[in-house]
Motif scaffolding. Structure first.
Motif: not given
Length: 68
Positions: A40-50
């Motif tokens: 739940d604390t993950w960075d769900y931004s596009i950069n985080g996913l990339v």
């Protein structure tokens, strides 16, 4: 022979609803399933996913747009 595995760690439980949606591509289903497996604390931004996916930014954006 039956092997029983204790499923209390490193497993993701999710509804089959999105997996059976014929309007979603396999790419979108895979990204959503992957996102649901993250903390739940993950960075769900596009950069985080990339940063943690093989796909480039364009592919992530396309899948997210489809999921939206």
């Amino acid at each position: 022979m039956v092997f029983k595995i204790e499923k209390n760690k490193n497993y993701t439980v999710m509804s089959n609803y999105h997996l059976r949606d014929k309007n979603l591509s396999l790419k979108a289903k895979g990204l959503l399933s992957f996102m649901l497996s993250l903390l739940d604390t993950w960075d769900y931004s596009i950069n985080g996913l990339v940063a943690i996916c093989k796909e480039e930014e364009t592919a992530i954006k396309t899948a997210l747009k489809e999921l939206k």
